[in-house]
Design an enzyme around this catalytic site. Structure first.
Site, PDB file in Angstrom:
ATOM      1  N   HIS A 154       0.847  -1.201   0.000  1.00  0.00           N
ATOM      2  CA  HIS A 154       0.000   0.000   0.000  1.00  0.00           C
ATOM      3  C   HIS A 154       0.876   1.242   0.000  1.00  0.00           C
ATOM      4  O   HIS A 154       2.094   1.158   0.134  1.00  0.00           O
ATOM      5  CB  HIS A 154      -1.005  -0.015   1.154  1.00  0.00           C
ATOM      6  CG  HIS A 154      -0.403   0.133   2.531  1.00  0.00           C
ATOM      7  ND1 HIS A 154       0.369  -0.833   3.113  1.00  0.00           N
ATOM      8  CD2 HIS A 154      -0.478   1.147   3.435  1.00  0.00           C
ATOM      9  CE1 HIS A 154       0.744  -0.437   4.322  1.00  0.00           C
ATOM     10  NE2 HIS A 154       0.248   0.774   4.545  1.00  0.00           N
ATOM     11  N   HIS A 159       1.492   3.948   1.863  1.00  0.00           N
ATOM     12  CA  HIS A 159       2.059   4.733   2.970  1.00  0.00           C
ATOM     13  C   HIS A 159       3.587   4.812   2.889  1.00  0.00           C
ATOM     14  O   HIS A 159       4.260   3.861   2.505  1.00  0.00           O
ATOM     15  CB  HIS A 159       1.624   4.148   4.321  1.00  0.00           C
ATOM     16  CG  HIS A 159       0.211   4.504   4.679  1.00  0.00           C
ATOM     17  ND1 HIS A 159      -0.532   3.794   5.589  1.00  0.00           N
ATOM     18  CD2 HIS A 159      -0.596   5.520   4.236  1.00  0.00           C
ATOM     19  CE1 HIS A 159      -1.741   4.344   5.695  1.00  0.00           C
ATOM     20  NE2 HIS A 159      -1.805   5.384   4.886  1.00  0.00           N
ATOM     21  N   ASP A 196       5.976   4.751   5.002  1.00  0.00           N
ATOM     22  CA  ASP A 196       6.843   3.806   5.724  1.00  0.00           C
ATOM     23  C   ASP A 196       6.883   2.436   5.025  1.00  0.00           C
ATOM     24  O   ASP A 196       7.553   1.514   5.492  1.00  0.00           O
ATOM     25  CB  ASP A 196       6.412   3.663   7.197  1.00  0.00           C
ATOM     26  CG  ASP A 196       5.023   3.079   7.372  1.00  0.00           C
ATOM     27  OD1 ASP A 196       4.086   3.556   6.699  1.00  0.00           O
ATOM     28  OD2 ASP A 196       4.871   2.138   8.189  1.00  0.00           O
ATOM     29  N   HIS A 197       6.201   2.330   3.874  1.00  0.00           N
ATOM     30  CA  HIS A 197       6.231   1.086   3.077  1.00  0.00           C
ATOM     31  C   HIS A 197       6.843   1.288   1.689  1.00  0.00           C
ATOM     32  O   HIS A 197       7.244   0.315   1.057  1.00  0.00           O
ATOM     33  CB  HIS A 197       4.808   0.509   2.957  1.00  0.00           C
ATOM     34  CG  HIS A 197       4.214   0.166   4.290  1.00  0.00           C
ATOM     35  ND1 HIS A 197       4.041  -1.121   4.725  1.00  0.00           N
ATOM     36  CD2 HIS A 197       3.816   0.966   5.310  1.00  0.00           C
ATOM     37  CE1 HIS A 197       3.546  -1.101   5.956  1.00  0.00           C
ATOM     38  NE2 HIS A 197       3.396   0.152   6.327  1.00  0.00           N
ATOM     39  N   HIS A 208      -7.545  -0.138   5.560  1.00  0.00           N
ATOM     40  CA  HIS A 208      -6.455   0.701   6.089  1.00  0.00           C
ATOM     41  C   HIS A 208      -6.150   1.796   5.066  1.00  0.00           C
ATOM     42  O   HIS A 208      -6.117   2.981   5.391  1.00  0.00           O
ATOM     43  CB  HIS A 208      -5.240  -0.196   6.338  1.00  0.00           C
ATOM     44  CG  HIS A 208      -4.008   0.536   6.771  1.00  0.00           C
ATOM     45  ND1 HIS A 208      -3.880   1.108   8.020  1.00  0.00           N
ATOM     46  CD2 HIS A 208      -2.830   0.773   6.130  1.00  0.00           C
ATOM     47  CE1 HIS A 208      -2.672   1.674   8.118  1.00  0.00           C
ATOM     48  NE2 HIS A 208      -2.026   1.485   6.986  1.00  0.00           N
ATOM     49  N   ASP A 252      -0.209  -3.596   6.511  1.00  0.00           N
ATOM     50  CA  ASP A 252      -0.789  -3.001   7.720  1.00  0.00           C
ATOM     51  C   ASP A 252      -2.269  -3.365   7.880  1.00  0.00           C
ATOM     52  O   ASP A 252      -3.034  -2.591   8.463  1.00  0.00           O
ATOM     53  CB  ASP A 252      -0.680  -1.468   7.665  1.00  0.00           C
ATOM     54  CG  ASP A 252       0.732  -0.971   7.875  1.00  0.00           C
ATOM     55  OD1 ASP A 252       1.631  -1.781   8.158  1.00  0.00           O
ATOM     56  OD2 ASP A 252       0.937   0.257   7.746  1.00  0.00           O
ATOM     57  N   HIS A 304       4.678  -4.512  10.957  1.00  0.00           N
ATOM     58  CA  HIS A 304       5.070  -3.786  12.181  1.00  0.00           C
ATOM     59  C   HIS A 304       5.164  -4.724  13.376  1.00  0.00           C
ATOM     60  O   HIS A 304       4.410  -5.709  13.464  1.00  0.00           O
ATOM     61  CB  HIS A 304       4.046  -2.689  12.518  1.00  0.00           C
ATOM     62  CG  HIS A 304       4.062  -1.532  11.575  1.00  0.00           C
ATOM     63  ND1 HIS A 304       4.885  -0.443  11.736  1.00  0.00           N
ATOM     64  CD2 HIS A 304       3.351  -1.295  10.444  1.00  0.00           C
ATOM     65  CE1 HIS A 304       4.677   0.427  10.759  1.00  0.00           C
ATOM     66  NE2 HIS A 304       3.746  -0.068   9.944  1.00  0.00           N
TER      67      HIS A 304
HETATM   68 FE    FE Z   1       2.896   0.973   8.192  1.00  0.00          FE
HETATM   69 ZN    ZN Z   2       0.096   1.811   6.507  1.00  0.00          ZN
END
Ligand code: FE
Ligand code: ZN
Length: 282
Positions: free
Chosen positions: A71, A73, A75-76, A130, A155, A193
Site C-alpha cells: 500500500h 504509505h 513507511d512502506h 487501512h 498493515d 510492524h
Molecule cells: Fe505501516
Molecule cells: Zn500503513
C-alpha cells in the site's frame, strides 16, 4: 528450543521460514526480505527505507531482483526511488489501484504474480480498509524447503490486531480481514510492524478470560525480552487470539455491546465498535 505450549493453544513462537528474514526499519517496521541463495538474488516487501535494505543486501551478497508493495504509505514505499536507482533491473510489483509512482507491474484481486527465479507464485488479495489501495500477497509455498503458506499483509492484519481504518469503511476492513482469515491455519502471517505487545494488551481488555490469549501474552513477552520478532505468527494463532478476527466470539460481542450501548446488529458493527475502542486505547 521453544518453551512448552499450553495444550491445544497454537504457539506464539513460530519457526520462521528459512527463506524470509526481517530487515528492521524505523522504530517498529519490518521490511521482509526473501532470499534465493542459489541465485544470489533477493526480493523485499514494503521497503519504507532504502538504507537498511541496501546494508542487508550487501552483508548477504545479494542482488535485488524484485520489490513487492502492499500500500501507498511512506513507511512502506519511501525506499523505492533509491532502491530503483541502485538496482535498475529490480521489478516493482504493487496494487493496480495505487497512486504510488514507480510500480512496474500493477496487480488486482485474484492475479497471480510469478517472481522469476524465486520458486514462488503469489496470489493477490485486495484488502481495502487501512488504505483503499491495500493488497496482500499470498503464496501456497515459498521455495522448496518449507511447506507452509506465506502471507504478506502489510498493515491490514497485525499479530494480535489490525491496522487503523484510514481510507476505507469498517465494512470494507471487516471484509478484508475475513478474506485473510479464510486462508489455511498454518499460513505464516508476515505483517509490517512489531505491534504485538500493545495489540495483545488491548486484546486482553476485550477478552479478559481468554486462556489462549494469556498464553500468547506470556510467550510474546519472552520473545520480546530476548529481542526476537513476534512476526511471523500463524493464522491459527490469530484466529484464536486476535479480537478483530473474533467478531463471532460471545465475549467480543459483549465487549462491543458495552461500548455501543446496544446489541450490535452484525459482525461489521462488532468490528467497528472494537476498532473504535482500540483507536482510543492507551
Ligand atoms: Fe505501516
Ligand atoms: Zn500503513
Amino acid at each position: 528450543m521453544n518453551p512448552p505450549a499450553t495444550a491445544g493453544v497454537p504457539h506464539a513462537s513460530v519457526p520462521p521460514h528459512p527463506a524470509i528474514v526481517p530487515v528492521p526499519a524505523f522504530d517498529d517496521n519490518y521490511i521482509w526480505l526473501l532470499r534465493d541463495r542459489q541465485r544470489r538474488r533477493a526480493a523485499v516487501v514494503d521497503p519504507g527505507d532504502a538504507a537498511p535494505v541496501l546494508a542487508a543486501l550487501a552483508a548477504a551478497g545479494l542482488e535485488l531482483a524484485a520489490i513487492l508493495v502492499t500500500h501507498h504509505h511512506a513507511d512502506h514505499v519511501g525506499g523505492l526511488p533509491e532502491l530503483r536507482t541502485a538496482f535498475p533491473e529490480a521489478v516493482v510489483h504493487g496494487p493496480a489501484a495505487s497512486r504510488v509512482a514507480g510500480i512496474d507491474r500493477r496487480w488486482q484481486h485474484g492475479d497471480r504474480v510469478e517472481l522469476e527465479g524465486f520458486d514462488v507464485r503469489f496470489e493477490v488479495i485486495e484488502i481495502p480498509g487501512h488504505t483503499l489501495d491495500h493488497i496482500a500477497f499470498y503464496a501456497a509455498q515459498v521455495g522448496t524447503n518449507d511447506p507452509r503458506p506465506v502471507l504478506f499483509c502489510g498493515d491490514t492484519l497485525f499479530a494480535g490486531g489490525c491496522g487503523r481504518v484510514f481510507e476505507g469503511t469498517a465494512a470494507q476492513m471487516s471484509a478484508s480481514l475475513g478474506r485473510l482469515a479464510a486462508l489455511p491455519d498454518e499460513t505464516l502471517v508476515y505483517c509490517a510492524h512489531e505491534y504485538t505487545t500493545s495489540n495483545l494488551r488491548f486484546a486482553r481488555a476485550v477478552e479478559p478470560d481468554s486462556a489462549p490469549l494469556a498464553e500468547r501474552e506470556r510467550q510474546t513477552a519472552a520473545l520480546r525480552s530476548a529481542g526476537t520478532p513476534t512476526v511471523p505468527s500463524t493464522l491459527a494463532l490469530e484466529r484464536a487470539t486476535n479480537p478483530f478476527l473474533r467478531t463471532g466470539s460471545t465475549q467480543v460481542q459483549q465487549a462491543a455491546q458495552t461500548r455501543l450501548g446496544h446489541a450490535p446488529v452484525d459482525a461489521v458493527e462488532v468490528f467497528a465498535a472494537v476498532r473504535a475502542w482500540k483507536d482510543g486505547f492507551r
